[in-house]
Structure formats: C-alpha cells, structure tokens
Design a protein around this motif. Structure first.
Motif, PDB file in Angstrom:
ATOM      1  N   PRO A 152       0.690  -1.261  -0.125  1.00  0.00           N
ATOM      2  CA  PRO A 152      -0.066  -0.150   0.105  1.00  0.00           C
ATOM      3  C   PRO A 152       0.979   1.284  -0.074  1.00  0.00           C
ATOM      4  O   PRO A 152       1.802   1.238   0.513  1.00  0.00           O
ATOM      5  CB  PRO A 152      -0.697  -0.308   1.151  1.00  0.00           C
ATOM      6  CG  PRO A 152      -0.728  -1.569   1.583  1.00  0.00           C
ATOM      7  CD  PRO A 152       0.490  -2.230   1.050  1.00  0.00           C
ATOM      8  N   GLY A 153       0.433   2.269  -0.714  1.00  0.00           N
ATOM      9  CA  GLY A 153       1.185   3.370  -0.608  1.00  0.00           C
ATOM     10  C   GLY A 153       2.083   3.575  -1.802  1.00  0.00           C
ATOM     11  O   GLY A 153       2.269   4.970  -2.079  1.00  0.00           O
ATOM     12  N   PHE A 154       2.400   2.779  -2.420  1.00  0.00           N
ATOM     13  CA  PHE A 154       3.441   2.850  -3.720  1.00  0.00           C
ATOM     14  C   PHE A 154       2.697   3.059  -4.806  1.00  0.00           C
ATOM     15  O   PHE A 154       1.626   2.450  -5.389  1.00  0.00           O
ATOM     16  CB  PHE A 154       4.302   1.727  -3.797  1.00  0.00           C
ATOM     17  CG  PHE A 154       5.451   1.506  -2.621  1.00  0.00           C
ATOM     18  CD1 PHE A 154       6.529   2.523  -2.732  1.00  0.00           C
ATOM     19  CD2 PHE A 154       5.149   0.753  -1.505  1.00  0.00           C
ATOM     20  CE1 PHE A 154       7.453   2.221  -1.730  1.00  0.00           C
ATOM     21  CE2 PHE A 154       6.208   0.684  -0.749  1.00  0.00           C
ATOM     22  CZ  PHE A 154       7.215   1.403  -0.620  1.00  0.00           C
ATOM     23  N   HIS A 155       3.328   3.861  -5.889  1.00  0.00           N
ATOM     24  CA  HIS A 155       2.803   4.247  -7.048  1.00  0.00           C
ATOM     25  C   HIS A 155       3.855   4.340  -8.112  1.00  0.00           C
ATOM     26  O   HIS A 155       4.237   5.041  -8.596  1.00  0.00           O
ATOM     27  CB  HIS A 155       2.170   5.706  -6.878  1.00  0.00           C
ATOM     28  CG  HIS A 155       1.124   5.848  -5.896  1.00  0.00           C
ATOM     29  ND1 HIS A 155      -0.326   5.556  -6.137  1.00  0.00           N
ATOM     30  CD2 HIS A 155       1.145   6.305  -4.598  1.00  0.00           C
ATOM     31  CE1 HIS A 155      -0.939   5.581  -4.981  1.00  0.00           C
ATOM     32  NE2 HIS A 155      -0.076   6.159  -4.017  1.00  0.00           N
ATOM     33  N   ASN A 156       4.235   3.245  -8.653  1.00  0.00           N
ATOM     34  CA  ASN A 156       5.171   2.671  -9.557  1.00  0.00           C
ATOM     35  C   ASN A 156       6.381   3.283  -9.334  1.00  0.00           C
ATOM     36  O   ASN A 156       6.835   4.320 -10.077  1.00  0.00           O
ATOM     37  CB  ASN A 156       4.640   3.230 -10.907  1.00  0.00           C
ATOM     38  CG  ASN A 156       3.133   2.556 -11.284  1.00  0.00           C
ATOM     39  OD1 ASN A 156       2.882   1.474 -10.599  1.00  0.00           O
ATOM     40  ND2 ASN A 156       2.370   2.968 -12.313  1.00  0.00           N
ATOM     41  N   ASP A 157       6.888   3.343  -8.007  1.00  0.00           N
ATOM     42  CA  ASP A 157       8.274   3.826  -7.870  1.00  0.00           C
ATOM     43  C   ASP A 157       9.285   2.938  -8.293  1.00  0.00           C
ATOM     44  O   ASP A 157       9.087   1.673  -7.982  1.00  0.00           O
ATOM     45  CB  ASP A 157       8.388   4.154  -6.407  1.00  0.00           C
ATOM     46  CG  ASP A 157       7.177   5.136  -5.812  1.00  0.00           C
ATOM     47  OD1 ASP A 157       7.109   6.216  -6.313  1.00  0.00           O
ATOM     48  OD2 ASP A 157       6.672   4.684  -4.630  1.00  0.00           O
TER      49      ASP A 157
ATOM     50  N   GLU B 208      -2.512  -4.436 -11.063  1.00  0.00           N
ATOM     51  CA  GLU B 208      -2.804  -3.982 -12.411  1.00  0.00           C
ATOM     52  C   GLU B 208      -1.445  -2.754 -12.535  1.00  0.00           C
ATOM     53  O   GLU B 208      -1.156  -3.078 -13.868  1.00  0.00           O
ATOM     54  CB  GLU B 208      -4.025  -3.189 -12.530  1.00  0.00           C
ATOM     55  CG  GLU B 208      -5.339  -4.109 -12.453  1.00  0.00           C
ATOM     56  CD  GLU B 208      -5.796  -4.251 -10.984  1.00  0.00           C
ATOM     57  OE1 GLU B 208      -6.378  -5.192 -11.018  1.00  0.00           O
ATOM     58  OE2 GLU B 208      -4.983  -3.716  -9.975  1.00  0.00           O
ATOM     59  N   ASP B 209      -0.971  -2.434 -11.757  1.00  0.00           N
ATOM     60  CA  ASP B 209       0.231  -1.482 -11.833  1.00  0.00           C
ATOM     61  C   ASP B 209       1.583  -2.299 -12.274  1.00  0.00           C
ATOM     62  O   ASP B 209       2.119  -1.880 -13.117  1.00  0.00           O
ATOM     63  CB  ASP B 209       0.304  -0.566 -10.759  1.00  0.00           C
ATOM     64  CG  ASP B 209      -0.700   0.433 -10.517  1.00  0.00           C
ATOM     65  OD1 ASP B 209      -1.311   0.821 -11.521  1.00  0.00           O
ATOM     66  OD2 ASP B 209      -0.875   0.831  -9.317  1.00  0.00           O
ATOM     67  N   ALA B 210       1.534  -3.445 -11.585  1.00  0.00           N
ATOM     68  CA  ALA B 210       2.565  -4.365 -11.757  1.00  0.00           C
ATOM     69  C   ALA B 210       2.806  -4.968 -13.369  1.00  0.00           C
ATOM     70  O   ALA B 210       3.791  -4.901 -13.780  1.00  0.00           O
ATOM     71  CB  ALA B 210       2.662  -5.710 -10.668  1.00  0.00           C
ATOM     72  N   CYS B 211       1.601  -4.970 -13.826  1.00  0.00           N
ATOM     73  CA  CYS B 211       1.339  -5.714 -15.194  1.00  0.00           C
ATOM     74  C   CYS B 211       2.010  -4.538 -16.037  1.00  0.00           C
ATOM     75  O   CYS B 211       2.722  -4.881 -17.120  1.00  0.00           O
ATOM     76  CB  CYS B 211      -0.073  -5.876 -15.821  1.00  0.00           C
ATOM     77  SG  CYS B 211      -0.820  -7.319 -14.765  1.00  0.00           S
ATOM     78  N   GLY B 212       1.628  -3.290 -15.824  1.00  0.00           N
ATOM     79  CA  GLY B 212       2.239  -2.226 -16.750  1.00  0.00           C
ATOM     80  C   GLY B 212       3.625  -2.176 -16.767  1.00  0.00           C
ATOM     81  O   GLY B 212       4.478  -1.943 -17.429  1.00  0.00           O
ATOM     82  N   VAL B 213       4.283  -1.946 -15.280  1.00  0.00           N
ATOM     83  CA  VAL B 213       5.825  -1.904 -14.961  1.00  0.00           C
ATOM     84  C   VAL B 213       6.296  -3.098 -15.664  1.00  0.00           C
ATOM     85  O   VAL B 213       7.368  -2.971 -16.201  1.00  0.00           O
ATOM     86  CB  VAL B 213       5.932  -2.041 -13.588  1.00  0.00           C
ATOM     87  CG1 VAL B 213       7.399  -2.041 -13.156  1.00  0.00           C
ATOM     88  CG2 VAL B 213       5.445  -0.575 -12.900  1.00  0.00           C
ATOM     89  N   ALA B 214       5.797  -4.369 -15.570  1.00  0.00           N
ATOM     90  CA  ALA B 214       6.386  -5.435 -16.320  1.00  0.00           C
ATOM     91  C   ALA B 214       6.516  -5.294 -17.920  1.00  0.00           C
ATOM     92  O   ALA B 214       7.653  -5.602 -18.171  1.00  0.00           O
ATOM     93  CB  ALA B 214       5.632  -6.879 -16.001  1.00  0.00           C
ATOM     94  N   ARG B 215       5.482  -4.792 -18.285  1.00  0.00           N
ATOM     95  CA  ARG B 215       5.547  -4.665 -19.675  1.00  0.00           C
ATOM     96  C   ARG B 215       6.831  -3.516 -20.036  1.00  0.00           C
ATOM     97  O   ARG B 215       7.757  -3.715 -21.079  1.00  0.00           O
ATOM     98  CB  ARG B 215       4.259  -4.035 -20.388  1.00  0.00           C
ATOM     99  CG  ARG B 215       3.266  -5.272 -20.604  1.00  0.00           C
ATOM    100  CD  ARG B 215       2.083  -4.910 -21.342  1.00  0.00           C
ATOM    101  NE  ARG B 215       1.285  -3.712 -20.569  1.00  0.00           N
ATOM    102  CZ  ARG B 215       0.165  -3.964 -19.601  1.00  0.00           C
ATOM    103  NH1 ARG B 215       0.069  -5.398 -19.215  1.00  0.00           N
ATOM    104  NH2 ARG B 215      -0.187  -3.110 -18.948  1.00  0.00           N
TER     105      ARG B 215
ATOM    106  N   VAL C 261       0.802 -11.037 -14.075  1.00  0.00           N
ATOM    107  CA  VAL C 261       1.965 -10.449 -14.680  1.00  0.00           C
ATOM    108  C   VAL C 261       2.505 -11.193 -15.840  1.00  0.00           C
ATOM    109  O   VAL C 261       2.913 -10.467 -16.846  1.00  0.00           O
ATOM    110  CB  VAL C 261       2.970 -10.124 -13.674  1.00  0.00           C
ATOM    111  CG1 VAL C 261       4.352  -9.742 -14.047  1.00  0.00           C
ATOM    112  CG2 VAL C 261       2.403  -9.095 -12.502  1.00  0.00           C
ATOM    113  N   SER C 262       2.619 -12.365 -15.643  1.00  0.00           N
ATOM    114  CA  SER C 262       3.132 -13.274 -16.863  1.00  0.00           C
ATOM    115  C   SER C 262       2.402 -13.287 -18.047  1.00  0.00           C
ATOM    116  O   SER C 262       2.897 -13.082 -19.204  1.00  0.00           O
ATOM    117  CB  SER C 262       3.228 -14.729 -16.221  1.00  0.00           C
ATOM    118  OG  SER C 262       3.869 -15.749 -17.452  1.00  0.00           O
ATOM    119  N   GLU C 263       1.023 -13.026 -17.970  1.00  0.00           N
ATOM    120  CA  GLU C 263       0.110 -12.758 -19.164  1.00  0.00           C
ATOM    121  C   GLU C 263       0.514 -11.540 -19.770  1.00  0.00           C
ATOM    122  O   GLU C 263       0.323 -11.398 -20.836  1.00  0.00           O
ATOM    123  CB  GLU C 263      -1.234 -13.057 -18.868  1.00  0.00           C
ATOM    124  CG  GLU C 263      -2.139 -12.932 -19.929  1.00  0.00           C
ATOM    125  CD  GLU C 263      -3.607 -13.262 -19.539  1.00  0.00           C
ATOM    126  OE1 GLU C 263      -4.597 -12.458 -19.735  1.00  0.00           O
ATOM    127  OE2 GLU C 263      -3.868 -14.412 -18.800  1.00  0.00           O
TER     128      GLU C 263
END
Length: 91
Positions: free
Chosen positions: A14-19, A39-46, A70-72
C-alpha cells in the motif's frame, strides 16, 4: 541467475505508485519497482521487458494468481517468478 545481465523485481505494498530504482554494477543491472496494485505491476512488467529485462521476480504478496496476471501481461516473453515460501525462523 547465470548469464542474466538485466533483472527486474517488483513488490506490492500500500502507498506505492510505480516507484522505481536502478542498481547497476556495470556487468549486472537490477530494476526494482514498487507498486500498489497488481494492475500497476502488469504495466511496469511490460515496461521492464521493453527495456531488456530478462527475468522478473515478484514478492510473495502477488501469489499465484497475481504472478499469472503479470506473466500474461508480458506474454511469456520473459520468465516471471514469485517468492512463495517463508523459511521458519526464531521468534
């Protein structure tokens, strides 16, 4: 991790925003990211894959379902793993 030169690690809390932070020894580069949602992790992973990361590891809070998402998101282009077990300690 023999042969891997560019590695990504994503944790969710909680509290992190793509740092993001980068650690680079000249022969090995680690991209560390903190997100608040899967959902944010999926974007970062891409993003990490587009930057040449060869392996992505996730903290255990993702669980199997989150790791699969994330793998998907990276379409299996790189391996995605997650921490899945605690080693019992004293306490």
């Amino acid at each position: 991790m023999a042969g891997i030169q560019k590695y990504g690690y994503i944790f969710k809390a909680p509290g992190f925003h793509n740092d993001r932070r980068t650690m680079d020894s000249g022969s090995f580069r680690a991209e560390i990211a903190a997100v608040g949602r899967i959902e944010d992790a999926c974007g970062v992973a891409r993003e990490l894959v587009s930057e040449g990361v060869e392996l992505i590891e996730l903290c255990g809070s993702f669980g199997e379902k989150g790791a699969a998402m994330v793998s998907e998101a990276v379409a299996g282009v790189v391996p995605v793993a997650f921490v899945s077990r605690e080693i019992p300690g004293k306490g």
